[in-house]
Design a protein around this motif. Sequence first.
Motif, PDB file in Angstrom:
ATOM      1  N   VAL A  11       0.821  -1.214   0.000  1.00 48.94           N
ATOM      2  CA  VAL A  11       0.000   0.000   0.000  1.00 48.94           C
ATOM      3  C   VAL A  11       0.855   1.265   0.000  1.00 48.94           C
ATOM      4  N   MET A  12       2.142   1.120   0.312  1.00 46.96           N
ATOM      5  CA  MET A  12       3.064   2.261   0.339  1.00 46.96           C
ATOM      6  C   MET A  12       3.504   2.676  -1.058  1.00 46.96           C
ATOM      7  N   GLY A  13       3.190   1.870  -2.060  1.00 46.15           N
ATOM      8  CA  GLY A  13       3.710   2.095  -3.404  1.00 46.15           C
ATOM      9  C   GLY A  13       4.943   1.228  -3.604  1.00 46.15           C
ATOM     10  N   HIS A  14       5.242   0.923  -4.857  1.00 51.68           N
ATOM     11  CA  HIS A  14       6.276  -0.067  -5.164  1.00 51.68           C
ATOM     12  C   HIS A  14       7.636   0.262  -4.554  1.00 51.68           C
ATOM     13  N   ILE A  15       8.142   1.452  -4.793  1.00 52.44           N
ATOM     14  CA  ILE A  15       9.503   1.796  -4.344  1.00 52.44           C
ATOM     15  C   ILE A  15       9.606   1.756  -2.822  1.00 52.44           C
ATOM     16  N   ASP A  16       8.657   2.369  -2.139  1.00 52.00           N
ATOM     17  CA  ASP A  16       8.695   2.368  -0.671  1.00 52.00           C
ATOM     18  C   ASP A  16       8.472   0.972  -0.107  1.00 52.00           C
ATOM     19  N   ALA A  17       7.623   0.192  -0.762  1.00 53.36           N
ATOM     20  CA  ALA A  17       7.376  -1.179  -0.303  1.00 53.36           C
ATOM     21  C   ALA A  17       8.623  -2.036  -0.444  1.00 53.36           C
ATOM     22  N   VAL A  18       9.379  -1.840  -1.522  1.00 51.33           N
ATOM     23  CA  VAL A  18      10.639  -2.571  -1.699  1.00 51.33           C
ATOM     24  C   VAL A  18      11.598  -2.226  -0.563  1.00 51.33           C
ATOM     25  N   GLU A  19      11.731  -0.953  -0.276  1.00 48.94           N
ATOM     26  CA  GLU A  19      12.633  -0.518   0.796  1.00 48.94           C
ATOM     27  C   GLU A  19      12.190  -1.056   2.154  1.00 48.94           C
ATOM     28  N   ALA A  20      10.889  -0.993   2.436  1.00 53.90           N
ATOM     29  CA  ALA A  20      10.387  -1.468   3.722  1.00 53.90           C
ATOM     30  C   ALA A  20      10.547  -2.986   3.852  1.00 53.90           C
ATOM     31  N   THR A  21      10.323  -3.708   2.773  1.00 44.97           N
ATOM     32  CA  THR A  21      10.495  -5.160   2.795  1.00 44.97           C
ATOM     33  C   THR A  21      11.956  -5.515   3.021  1.00 44.97           C
ATOM     34  N   ALA A  22      12.847  -4.839   2.321  1.00 46.55           N
ATOM     35  CA  ALA A  22      14.283  -5.083   2.501  1.00 46.55           C
ATOM     36  C   ALA A  22      14.710  -4.756   3.927  1.00 46.55           C
ATOM     37  N   ASP A  23      14.219  -3.651   4.453  1.00 48.99           N
ATOM     38  CA  ASP A  23      14.536  -3.254   5.825  1.00 48.99           C
ATOM     39  C   ASP A  23      14.073  -4.325   6.809  1.00 48.99           C
ATOM     40  N   HIS A  24      12.846  -4.791   6.646  1.00 51.43           N
ATOM     41  CA  HIS A  24      12.311  -5.801   7.555  1.00 51.43           C
ATOM     42  C   HIS A  24      13.130  -7.097   7.498  1.00 51.43           C
ATOM     43  N   ILE A  25      13.413  -7.552   6.305  1.00 55.57           N
ATOM     44  CA  ILE A  25      14.194  -8.789   6.151  1.00 55.57           C
ATOM     45  C   ILE A  25      15.590  -8.609   6.749  1.00 55.57           C
ATOM     46  N   ASN A  26      16.198  -7.476   6.473  1.00 57.94           N
ATOM     47  CA  ASN A  26      17.541  -7.199   6.993  1.00 57.94           C
ATOM     48  C   ASN A  26      17.564  -7.189   8.522  1.00 57.94           C
ATOM     49  N   MET A  27      16.533  -6.620   9.132  1.00 58.92           N
ATOM     50  CA  MET A  27      16.507  -6.476  10.587  1.00 58.92           C
ATOM     51  C   MET A  27      16.108  -7.752  11.333  1.00 58.92           C
ATOM     52  N   PHE A  28      15.195  -8.525  10.763  1.00 56.38           N
ATOM     53  CA  PHE A  28      14.570  -9.582  11.547  1.00 56.38           C
ATOM     54  C   PHE A  28      14.849 -11.004  11.091  1.00 56.38           C
TER      55      PHE A  28
END
Length: 83
Positions: A11-28
Amino acid sequence: MANQIARNFEVMGHIDAVEATADHINMFWDPRMKSQIFADAGTDLSPIAKAAIEELQKGECPPHQTRATEFNSAHEIGQSDAG
């Protein structure tokens, strides 16, 4: 699991969703989980999840995208206590 994470952020839009997904995977994600998805990159991944994995494979670590990946310092209150 990467697709589920990506779906939550789409729902954040493609670019922001990619960044948020990468951030989540990287952190957790455990390093073993990351290694496995890097080896299987592209297999049954949504466009958002695939782009996030490709970003992480390049060694890019996005800045925190959501409060869920910001950690409290020792006696701080009011932020996420995830992880």
